[in-house]
Motif scaffolding. Structure first.
Motif, mmCIF file in Angstrom:
data_model
loop_
_atom_site.group_PDB
_atom_site.id
_atom_site.type_symbol
_atom_site.label_atom_id
_atom_site.label_comp_id
_atom_site.label_asym_id
_atom_site.label_seq_id
_atom_site.Cartn_x
_atom_site.Cartn_y
_atom_site.Cartn_z
ATOM 1 N N VAL A 298 0.843 -1.193 0.000
ATOM 2 C CA VAL A 298 0.000 0.000 0.000
ATOM 3 C C VAL A 298 0.880 1.244 0.000
ATOM 4 O O VAL A 298 1.751 1.392 0.859
ATOM 5 N N ILE A 299 0.651 2.141 -0.961
ATOM 6 C CA ILE A 299 1.425 3.379 -1.070
ATOM 7 C C ILE A 299 0.454 4.538 -1.251
ATOM 8 O O ILE A 299 -0.441 4.485 -2.092
ATOM 9 N N ASP A 300 0.645 5.589 -0.453
ATOM 10 C CA ASP A 300 -0.251 6.744 -0.545
ATOM 11 C C ASP A 300 0.057 7.545 -1.807
ATOM 12 O O ASP A 300 1.167 7.498 -2.356
ATOM 13 N N GLN A 301 -0.954 8.297 -2.278
ATOM 14 C CA GLN A 301 -0.835 9.007 -3.542
ATOM 15 C C GLN A 301 0.228 10.098 -3.503
ATOM 16 O O GLN A 301 0.915 10.356 -4.499
ATOM 17 N N THR A 302 0.424 10.732 -2.349
ATOM 18 C CA THR A 302 1.452 11.760 -2.237
ATOM 19 C C THR A 302 2.830 11.173 -2.507
ATOM 20 O O THR A 302 3.644 11.756 -3.231
ATOM 21 N N THR A 303 3.108 10.012 -1.922
ATOM 22 C CA THR A 303 4.392 9.342 -2.149
ATOM 23 C C THR A 303 4.541 8.942 -3.606
ATOM 24 O O THR A 303 5.631 9.080 -4.193
ATOM 25 N N ILE A 304 3.473 8.445 -4.217
ATOM 26 C CA ILE A 304 3.527 8.068 -5.634
ATOM 27 C C ILE A 304 3.849 9.273 -6.502
ATOM 28 O O ILE A 304 4.692 9.212 -7.407
ATOM 29 N N ASP A 305 3.206 10.401 -6.213
ATOM 30 C CA ASP A 305 3.466 11.625 -6.982
ATOM 31 C C ASP A 305 4.920 12.062 -6.835
ATOM 32 O O ASP A 305 5.567 12.477 -7.807
ATOM 33 N N GLN A 306 5.450 11.996 -5.605
ATOM 34 C CA GLN A 306 6.844 12.370 -5.379
ATOM 35 C C GLN A 306 7.788 11.446 -6.144
ATOM 36 O O GLN A 306 8.756 11.908 -6.770
ATOM 37 N N ALA A 307 7.523 10.152 -6.084
ATOM 38 C CA ALA A 307 8.379 9.175 -6.755
ATOM 39 C C ALA A 307 8.353 9.375 -8.271
ATOM 40 O O ALA A 307 9.399 9.316 -8.940
ATOM 41 N N ASN A 308 7.168 9.616 -8.827
ATOM 42 C CA ASN A 308 7.059 9.805 -10.270
ATOM 43 C C ASN A 308 7.710 11.107 -10.720
ATOM 44 O O ASN A 308 8.254 11.188 -11.828
ATOM 45 N N GLU A 309 7.689 12.118 -9.869
ATOM 46 C CA GLU A 309 8.375 13.377 -10.198
ATOM 47 C C GLU A 309 9.875 13.159 -10.268
ATOM 48 O O GLU A 309 10.555 13.694 -11.151
#
Length: 367
Positions: free
Chosen positions: A338-349
C-alpha cells in the motif's frame, strides 16, 4: 485534520524494479541499486511504511545536496579478527551497512562474536533488515544507529538525541524473532506518513518549544527543520517521569554511545543541516558459544509460543514483536504493498526528472 488521501496497491516486484531504476538514474551501479531497492521494498512489505518507498523524497534531497554521493566508496579504517571500523565516506547508508554486517557475520562465524561500527554515513533504512542478516546465518544480531536530532530529553525544550533505533534478531525454528524500534515514541518517518495522510499526531508523541503536546505533523517537521530546532519527539514514556520517560531517554543515550561516540563520529545533537555524519553499530553473536544452537532456538520458539497462548482478554490474539510484520509480508506479497498518492506523486516526479520512463501506478484502494 482533513480527509485521508488516496492510496493504491502495487505489486512488490514492480515497486522494487522502479526503485532500482531510480538509483541507476542517480549513478549507482545496478548491483547497488538492486540492494537499495531490496531494503526499501522489504520495509513496505513488512508494513513499515515510514522506511519504504516514501523515503525516496528524503534520499533525493540528500543526493541533490551532495550529502549522499553515489560514486563514493567506503574505507575500512581498522579491523581485527572480531571488529571492524568503517568510514562510509558519505555513500548511501544501505550499501555500507550491508557491507559491514556481512563482514561482521563472517567474523562471528569464525570467532564467535564480532562488532562493526560505521561513521560518516547516511540514513540506512530499517535497522531490522541488517539484524535479520545475522539471524539468517544462525547468529544473534544487534543493530543501532543515531540520527539527526529530534528527541527532546525529559524537562528539555529542544531536541538533542536522535530517534536512535535499536534492532535485535534471534533465530528460531521458524522465522527469526525480531524487535526493531526507535527509542523515541516514533521515528520521524511516521510523522511524515501522518502528514501525507492528513492525520493528526496521536497521544504524547511530540511537543512544541514550550513542551506542550503537539498534534500537527507539519508544525513538528517545520520546527525540526529550523536552524535552531525547537520541540520535537518525546522519548519512550512520553511527557511525564511517572510514565518512565527517563528509561526511553536512557535507551537513546545507550545507542548514542554505541554509534556516534564509539565510531568517533558526530553525536545526534551535532547532525543535520550541512553536517551529514550518521554512525551505525552492528553486532553478531554465535549461540554455539554457549550450547547447541538447535536447542537454543527450540527454547526461544517455545517461549514465544507460550506468550502467544497466554489467557487474554478480547478476541484479538496475543502477538510478540515481529508477528505483525510476518503477517504483513504474507499479505502484501499476495495483494501488493500500500502506497499513498502523495508518495507516488513524489516518486514519479523524481523519475521524470531523471529521465526514467517507469511510473508508479496501481489499484486504488476502496474506502
Amino acid at each position: 485534520m482533513g480527509k485521508e488521501v488516496a492510496a493504491v496497491k502495487i505489486a512488490a516486484a514492480t515497486v522494487k524494479n522502479f526503485i532500482a531504476h531510480i538509483y541507476i538514474g542517480y549513478g549507482f551501479s545496478e548491483t547497488d541499486s538492486a540492494l537499495i531497492a531490496e531494503t526499501l521494498t522489504d520495509a513496505d512489505l513488512r508494513g513499515i511504511t515510514s522506511h519504504g518507498v516514501q523515503r525516496l523524497a528524503m534520499y533525493d534531497r540528500k543526493i541533490r545536496a551532495k550529502a549522499i554521493i553515489p560514486y563514493n566508496k567506503w574505507t575500512v579504517v581498522k579491523h581485527t579478527k572480531s571488529s571492524l571500523l568503517v568510514d562510509a565516506n558519505h555513500t548511501m547508508g544501505q550499501l555500507v551497512s550491508a557491507f559491514t554486517m556481512d563482514h561482521v557475520v563472517s567474523k562471528a562465524q569464525r570467532h564467535g562474536i564480532s562488532v562493526g561500527v560505521v561513521r560518516h554515513s547516511n540514513h540506512f533504512g530499517a535497522a531490522g533488515y541488517y539484524a535479520r542478516m545475522a539471524a539468517k546465518a544462525g547468529l544473534i544480531g544487534i543493530v543501532a544507529t543515531n540520527t539527526n536530532p529530534l528527541l527532546v530529553p525529559p524537562r528539555a525544550n529542544q531536541p538533542f538525541l536522535g530517534s536512535n533505533p535499536l534492532a535485535f534478531a534471534f533465530p528460531t525454528q521458524k522465522a527469526p524473532f525480531v524487535f526493531d524500534a526507535a527509542t523515541s515514541t516514533v521515528s520521524l518517518g511516521k510523522i511524515e506518513v501522518l502528514l501525507k495522510n492528513n492525520q493528526s499526531i496521536p497521544g504524547e508523541w511530540a511537543v512544541n518549544g514550550d513542551r506542550q503536546t503537539q498534534t500537527d505533523p507539519q508544525t513538528v517537521l517545520d520546527e525540526l527543520a529550523r536552524n535552531r530546532r525547537i520541540g520535537g519527539i518525546l522519548p519512550l514514556g512520553g511527557q511525564r517521569e511517572a510514565n518512565a520517560n527517563y528509561k526511553g531517554f536512557g535507551n537513546s543515550l545507550i545507542v548514542e554511545c554505541l554509534t556516534g561516540i564509539l565510531a568517533q563520529g558526530s553525536i545526534s545533537a551535532d547532525l543535520g543541516h550541512k553536517n551529514h555524519d550518521i554512525s551505525h553499530f552492528f553486532l553478531a553473536l554465535d549461540p554455539e558459544l554457549f550450547g547447541d544452537p538447535q536447542e537454543i532456538e527450540a527454547s526461544l520458539s517455545d517461549m514465544l509460543d507460550r506468550i502467544r497462548h497466554l489467557a487474554h482478554s478480547g478476541t484479538n490474539p496475543i502477538r510478540v514483536p515481529g508477528d505483525r510484520e510476518i503477517q504483513n509480508v504474507d499479505c502484501n506479497l499476495k495483494n501488493g504493498v500500500v502506497i499513498d498518492q502523495t508518495t507516488i506523486d513524489q516518486a514519479n516526479e523524481i523519475a521524470n526528472r531523471l529521465g526514467i520512463s517507469d511510473r508508479l501506478s496501481g489499484t486504488p484502494i476502496k474506502e
